[in-house]
Design a protein around this motif. Structure first.
Motif, PDB file in Angstrom:
ATOM      1  N   UNK A 163       0.850  -1.180   0.000  1.00 23.65           N
ATOM      2  CA  UNK A 163       0.000   0.000   0.000  1.00 23.65           C
ATOM      3  C   UNK A 163       0.882   1.225   0.000  1.00 23.65           C
ATOM      4  N   UNK A 164       0.517   2.186  -0.834  1.00 22.52           N
ATOM      5  CA  UNK A 164       1.217   3.461  -0.894  1.00 22.52           C
ATOM      6  C   UNK A 164       0.214   4.579  -0.712  1.00 22.52           C
ATOM      7  N   UNK A 165       0.470   5.473   0.229  1.00 23.08           N
ATOM      8  CA  UNK A 165      -0.441   6.566   0.509  1.00 23.08           C
ATOM      9  C   UNK A 165       0.347   7.867   0.487  1.00 23.08           C
ATOM     10  N   UNK A 166      -0.111   8.806  -0.341  1.00 20.86           N
ATOM     11  CA  UNK A 166       0.495  10.125  -0.421  1.00 20.86           C
ATOM     12  C   UNK A 166      -0.423  11.099   0.295  1.00 20.86           C
ATOM     13  N   UNK A 207       0.844  -9.132   5.176  1.00 18.09           N
ATOM     14  CA  UNK A 207       2.145  -9.450   4.604  1.00 18.09           C
ATOM     15  C   UNK A 207       2.678  -8.406   3.636  1.00 18.09           C
ATOM     16  N   UNK A 208       2.029  -7.272   3.512  1.00 18.61           N
ATOM     17  CA  UNK A 208       2.502  -6.239   2.605  1.00 18.61           C
ATOM     18  C   UNK A 208       3.242  -5.135   3.331  1.00 18.61           C
ATOM     19  N   UNK A 209       3.729  -4.188   2.564  1.00 19.99           N
ATOM     20  CA  UNK A 209       4.425  -3.039   3.124  1.00 19.99           C
ATOM     21  C   UNK A 209       3.569  -1.798   2.901  1.00 19.99           C
ATOM     22  N   UNK A 210       3.548  -0.933   3.897  1.00 17.87           N
ATOM     23  CA  UNK A 210       2.847   0.339   3.794  1.00 17.87           C
ATOM     24  C   UNK A 210       3.881   1.442   3.722  1.00 17.87           C
TER      25      UNK A 210
END
Length: 180
Positions: free
Chosen positions: A125-128, A170-173
């Motif tokens: 997940x990528x949050x700007x 199991x993901x990266x934020x």
């Protein structure tokens, strides 16, 4: 939250308790109650076992805005929001498998505090966030990989506060501030 007046003796469920905690926090964020009163009410909410006790803890608080919560969910695939989209007061993001991309840099943020509740299984997940946003990640738990976020000093008073909570499997934020 189910109607506490309907059956005051029925037991409180986790969803009801979480909704009540959110309501007390929103009342504090909107400056309807003082910090000490928030602490006292949160203690009563967490100790409540029946809807009657929960209703007593929420007595005299402003009513919860039903349109202030939105959920974005996907079992598999991608979740993507960018551009000029309206961010609700509480945004729930749920994904079992897949990638999540949220760009709040050009989003319309009407609330001084935005809660983003993440429930992510696998996938990154990528949050700007806006350049001057104040980001809080204390309510977030990660499973396999660590959270990547570098705090930044707010550039103006009244900057939006974005609070993250929930769990990642199991993901990266990765949370980053926009350049502009």
């Amino acid at each position: 939250m189910t109607s506490p007046q309907g059956n005051a003796a029925s037991r409180v469920g986790e969803d009801d308790r979480e909704s009540a905690v959110r309501r007390v926090r929103e009342a504090y964020a909107d400056e309807h109650i003082a910090h000490e009163e928030m602490d006292e009410r949160l203690g009563r909410v967490l100790a409540a076992t029946t809807h009657g006790e929960l209703a007593a803890a929420l007595d005299s608080l402003p009513a919860e805005d039903p349109g202030a919560t939105a959920t974005i969910a996907a079992a598999a695939g991608r979740i993507k929001r960018r551009g000029a989209w309206r961010v609700p007061r509480v945004l729930k993001v749920e994904s079992a498998f897949g990638r999540v991309r949220l760009d709040l840099s050009r989003a319309v943020i009407d609330h001084p505090v935005v809660d983003i509740e993440l429930s992510l299984g696998t996938g990154n997940a990528g949050i700007t966030v806006p350049r001057d946003a104040i980001v809080e990640v204390e309510g977030l738990t990660t499973g396999w990989k660590d959270l990547r976020y570098r705090p930044r000093q707010p550039t103006r008073p009244g900057a939006p506060r974005i609070r993250f909570s929930g769990a990642l499997g199991y993901g990266r934020l990765k949370i980053r501030h926009a350049w502009r």
